[in-house]
Each structure stands twice: as C-alpha cells, then as structure tokens.
Design a protein around this motif. Structure first.
Motif, PDB file in Angstrom:
ATOM      1  N   ALA A 182      -7.935   5.060  -8.905  1.00  0.00           N
ATOM      2  CA  ALA A 182      -8.750   4.854 -10.223  1.00  0.00           C
ATOM      3  C   ALA A 182      -8.496   5.973 -11.177  1.00  0.00           C
ATOM      4  CB  ALA A 182     -10.252   4.904  -9.793  1.00  0.00           C
ATOM      5  N   GLY A 183      -8.839   5.801 -12.434  1.00  0.00           N
ATOM      6  CA  GLY A 183      -8.576   6.831 -13.390  1.00  0.00           C
ATOM      7  C   GLY A 183      -7.402   6.283 -14.260  1.00  0.00           C
ATOM      8  N   LEU A 184      -7.262   5.018 -14.241  1.00  0.00           N
ATOM      9  CA  LEU A 184      -5.990   4.510 -15.014  1.00  0.00           C
ATOM     10  C   LEU A 184      -6.478   3.582 -15.792  1.00  0.00           C
ATOM     11  CD1 LEU A 184      -3.412   3.960 -11.930  1.00  0.00           C
ATOM     12  CD2 LEU A 184      -3.401   5.694 -13.955  1.00  0.00           C
ATOM     13  N   CYS A 185      -5.790   2.471 -16.606  1.00  0.00           N
ATOM     14  CA  CYS A 185      -6.217   1.636 -17.268  1.00  0.00           C
ATOM     15  C   CYS A 185      -6.787   0.458 -16.329  1.00  0.00           C
ATOM     16  CB  CYS A 185      -4.964   1.008 -18.127  1.00  0.00           C
ATOM     17  SG  CYS A 185      -5.469  -0.600 -18.980  1.00  0.00           S
ATOM     18  N   ASN A 186      -5.846   0.031 -15.387  1.00  0.00           N
ATOM     19  CA  ASN A 186      -6.264  -0.907 -14.306  1.00  0.00           C
ATOM     20  C   ASN A 186      -6.654  -0.111 -13.036  1.00  0.00           C
ATOM     21  OD1 ASN A 186      -5.646  -3.696 -15.574  1.00  0.00           O
ATOM     22  ND2 ASN A 186      -3.741  -2.345 -16.069  1.00  0.00           N
ATOM     23  N   MET A 187      -7.276  -0.940 -12.086  1.00  0.00           N
ATOM     24  CA  MET A 187      -7.495  -0.411 -10.819  1.00  0.00           C
ATOM     25  C   MET A 187      -6.230  -0.845 -10.076  1.00  0.00           C
ATOM     26  SD  MET A 187     -10.202   1.110 -10.264  1.00  0.00           S
ATOM     27  CE  MET A 187     -10.435   0.775  -8.500  1.00  0.00           C
ATOM     28  N   LEU A 188      -5.912   0.093  -9.239  1.00  0.00           N
ATOM     29  CA  LEU A 188      -4.671  -0.372  -8.558  1.00  0.00           C
ATOM     30  C   LEU A 188      -5.024  -0.149  -6.672  1.00  0.00           C
ATOM     31  CD1 LEU A 188      -1.664   1.862  -9.926  1.00  0.00           C
ATOM     32  CD2 LEU A 188      -2.303  -0.526 -10.237  1.00  0.00           C
ATOM     33  N   GLY A 189      -4.388  -0.790  -6.058  1.00  0.00           N
ATOM     34  CA  GLY A 189      -4.475  -0.978  -4.497  1.00  0.00           C
ATOM     35  C   GLY A 189      -3.494  -1.309  -3.902  1.00  0.00           C
ATOM     36  N   GLY A 190      -3.640  -0.914  -2.496  1.00  0.00           N
ATOM     37  CA  GLY A 190      -2.236  -1.311  -1.593  1.00  0.00           C
ATOM     38  C   GLY A 190      -2.725  -0.860  -0.340  1.00  0.00           C
ATOM     39  N   GLY A 191      -1.883  -1.249   0.547  1.00  0.00           N
ATOM     40  CA  GLY A 191      -2.172  -0.929   2.081  1.00  0.00           C
ATOM     41  C   GLY A 191      -1.513   0.484   2.292  1.00  0.00           C
ATOM     42  N   TYR A 192      -2.354   1.096   3.501  1.00  0.00           N
ATOM     43  CA  TYR A 192      -1.739   2.257   3.820  1.00  0.00           C
ATOM     44  C   TYR A 192      -1.959   2.519   5.427  1.00  0.00           C
ATOM     45  CZ  TYR A 192      -6.127   4.802   4.996  1.00  0.00           C
ATOM     46  OH  TYR A 192      -7.075   4.900   5.761  1.00  0.00           O
ATOM     47  N   ARG A 193      -0.936   3.245   6.061  1.00  0.00           N
ATOM     48  CA  ARG A 193      -0.789   3.516   7.348  1.00  0.00           C
ATOM     49  C   ARG A 193      -0.729   5.007   7.623  1.00  0.00           C
ATOM     50  NH1 ARG A 193       3.151   2.258   9.942  1.00  0.00           N
ATOM     51  NH2 ARG A 193       4.235   1.345   8.070  1.00  0.00           N
ATOM     52  N   ALA A 233      -0.835  -3.086  -5.939  1.00  0.00           N
ATOM     53  CA  ALA A 233      -0.954  -4.210  -6.919  1.00  0.00           C
ATOM     54  C   ALA A 233      -2.236  -3.942  -7.883  1.00  0.00           C
ATOM     55  CB  ALA A 233      -1.046  -5.585  -6.355  1.00  0.00           C
ATOM     56  N   GLY A 234      -2.334  -4.390  -8.905  1.00  0.00           N
ATOM     57  CA  GLY A 234      -3.580  -3.982  -9.805  1.00  0.00           C
ATOM     58  C   GLY A 234      -3.849  -5.303 -10.475  1.00  0.00           C
ATOM     59  N   THR A 235      -4.890  -4.930 -11.494  1.00  0.00           N
ATOM     60  CA  THR A 235      -5.439  -5.957 -12.188  1.00  0.00           C
ATOM     61  C   THR A 235      -4.578  -5.795 -13.411  1.00  0.00           C
ATOM     62  OG1 THR A 235      -6.920  -4.035 -13.229  1.00  0.00           O
ATOM     63  CG2 THR A 235      -7.856  -5.580 -11.702  1.00  0.00           C
ATOM     64  N   LEU A 236      -4.668  -6.710 -14.441  1.00  0.00           N
ATOM     65  CA  LEU A 236      -3.660  -6.883 -15.428  1.00  0.00           C
ATOM     66  C   LEU A 236      -4.300  -6.813 -16.976  1.00  0.00           C
ATOM     67  CD1 LEU A 236      -2.022 -10.390 -13.912  1.00  0.00           C
ATOM     68  CD2 LEU A 236      -1.261  -8.086 -13.705  1.00  0.00           C
ATOM     69  N   ARG A 237      -5.078  -5.974 -16.922  1.00  0.00           N
ATOM     70  CA  ARG A 237      -5.690  -5.544 -18.358  1.00  0.00           C
ATOM     71  C   ARG A 237      -4.675  -4.693 -19.047  1.00  0.00           C
ATOM     72  NH1 ARG A 237     -10.611  -1.937 -19.530  1.00  0.00           N
ATOM     73  NH2 ARG A 237      -9.706  -0.479 -18.188  1.00  0.00           N
ATOM     74  N   MET A 238      -4.475  -4.982 -20.416  1.00  0.00           N
ATOM     75  CA  MET A 238      -3.612  -4.073 -21.272  1.00  0.00           C
ATOM     76  C   MET A 238      -4.622  -3.068 -22.022  1.00  0.00           C
ATOM     77  SD  MET A 238      -0.436  -5.016 -20.652  1.00  0.00           S
ATOM     78  CE  MET A 238       0.211  -4.377 -21.895  1.00  0.00           C
ATOM     79  N   CYS A 239      -4.105  -1.872 -21.919  1.00  0.00           N
ATOM     80  CA  CYS A 239      -4.748  -0.867 -22.859  1.00  0.00           C
ATOM     81  C   CYS A 239      -3.830  -0.535 -24.091  1.00  0.00           C
ATOM     82  CB  CYS A 239      -4.952   0.282 -21.910  1.00  0.00           C
ATOM     83  SG  CYS A 239      -6.210  -0.033 -20.572  1.00  0.00           S
TER      84      CYS A 239
END
Length: 272
Positions: free
Chosen positions: A81-92, A104-110
């Motif tokens: 969080a704290g960006l234009c879009n929300m990003l997410g991914g896997g982690y181990r 990957a993230g949402t596709l909103r343009m700022c």
C-alpha cells in the motif's frame, strides 16, 4: 438526482485472509529474528533505503502524497500500500531467506507521473528480495514491542521498515468478516449520559459464496463507531467490516471493535 457507485465484485466480496502464515525456522541461531509470526503480526512501513555500501537512497522512499510505502504479509501473500495502485504477490520464507514472486496490481492511472514511476520501480524491486531479519532482538507483539524489519536485496542493498501492529495483533483474534448497510441518515437513540444522541442505522447484509446478495437483517441503531469510516449524511453505504471481540471491554461499551475493511457500495440518496 440519484447517483450510484457500485464496486462490489464477487471475487472481492468473498475474499479473506488465509488462515495462517508460512513459518520460517531460525537460521544460524538467530531465533525469533526470523520468526514469521512476527513478520505477519505487523504492517511494515518503509523508513530508510540503503545501497550495498550503506549509503542512503532517499529516492527509494516514497514521499508522494504523504504516504509511506507499506508491506503486509498474510498467508502466502504480501500486499503493498501507499502507491497509486494496490500491489500484491506471493512470498515464501525459509529461515533468513525470503522470495517474493508474481507481483501484480490494479490498473488505475494516477496523474502523478512520479508516483507511477515509483510504483513500477517497487514492483520490479520486490522480486529481488533475498533475505529478511527482525531487528531489535526477539520482539513480540504481546510484549508491546515495536520491531523493525530489514529486507536485503540480491544486489546487497537494504530496506529498513518500522512495524505497526495489525488489527488482529491489537485485538488478539482473527476477527469476523461481516457486511453492514448504513442508512443515509442518523436516527435518535437513547443514551443515559448523552442527551439528544443520534446514531447510525444499520442492518446486516448476507452474500453467498459467489458474492450474490441473499438478504438483510433488521434495521437497528448502531451505538459504537467503525474505525476508518466517517458517516456522510445522505449517503447509503454497504461496508465490509472486520469485527473483533474485545477481551476486556469497558462496562458501558460494546464487547466488539469494528474496523472498516472496504466500502462495497455507495449511493447518494439525498435530494432525489
């Protein structure tokens, strides 16, 4: 004129946090410094970035819009969080090693192009994380400690992030997901110490596993507050809420704490 915004998506409505996090063992005798239960108990806000020689990298710390870059680890996913879009991914995690994949993230343009570039840089940077460590000793949420997280990248650079307890950590439980419809206008409600008190009027909303609305509960006055939500007169909302049971609530207060997860419907109904 009536205007309606609906952002209710079946996949969003029924999503939830995974039940447990991947657990990493101690590496090289570091003990709780690589305890994944600490990693998942906090939100981590970026405070400082250092290059491989230890020199500060101020451009790597987001100051756009006054928000700090924040990482949250839950289940097998990391969200940003704290960006234009929300990003997410896997982690181990495996001891002191960490791998982050499939960002990957949402596709909103700022309109802030600098923020968009920073977001792209973060999305490319995080998959190069190679290691992690909790700084400040064996810090644990139940001890009231505020740990720091060090992320190490493949090129030898580092991020230092400050920990803020998640709601699950603060309230001591996973919480219950529920949906509340909030009526557009406040209603009179009785309180022995507050004359002429007005409360929100709410009712529960139920959905099936596909996110299709099934029905409603009865309308009732809501005496408490919902953390993260501010009521606007004339606007009807459907909210996704996390409800936490308090271990030792005050005698004159609810035994629950309510936290806004997201607004799934919002409708302006005044002036129609």
């Amino acid at each position: 004129m009536k205007r309606t915004w609906k952002i209710l998506l079946a996949a969003v409505v029924v999503q939830g946090l995974a039940a447990c996090a991947q657990q990493g063992g101690a590496a090289g005798g570091s003990g709780a410094k690589t305890d994944a239960s600490i990693l998942t108990a906090y939100h981590w806000r970026l405070q400082q970035a250092l290059n491989a020689t230890g020199a500060p990298q101020p451009d790597a710390v987001n100051t756009h819009g006054g928000q700090a870059l924040q990482l949250t680890f839950a289940g097998e996913r990391v969200s940003v969080a704290g960006l234009c879009n929300m990003l997410g991914g896997g982690y181990r995690v495996d001891g002191a090693r960490m791998a982050i994949t499939q960002m990957a993230g949402t596709l909103r343009m700022c309109p802030d192009q600098a923020l968009m570039k920073y977001e792209r840089d973060v999305a490319e940077r995080l998959p190069t994380v190679s290691g992690w460590e909790i700084l400040g000793g064996a810090a644990r949420p139940e001890a009231g400690a505020q740990p720091a997280l060090k992320l190490t990248f493949a090129d030898g650079s580092q991020w230092r992030l400050a920990g803020t307890p998640t709601d699950e950590t603060r309230y001591g439980s996973a919480g219950e997901t529920m949906f509340l419809e909030v009526a557009p206008d406040l209603v009179p409600c009785s309180h022995p110490l507050i004359p002429n008190m007005k409360c929100m009027r709410v009712r529960t909303v139920s959905y099936d596993a596909a996110g299709v609305k099934q029905g409603y509960g009865d309308w009732e006055a809501f005496y408490g507050n919902i953390q993260g939500y501010t009521h606007t007169a004339g606007v009807r909302n459907v909210l996704r809420i996390k409800r936490y049971t308090l271990a030792n609530p005050p005698a004159d207060a609810s035994r629950y704490a309510y936290v806004l997860d997201m607004t799934v419907e919002s409708e302006q109904v005044s002036g129609r």
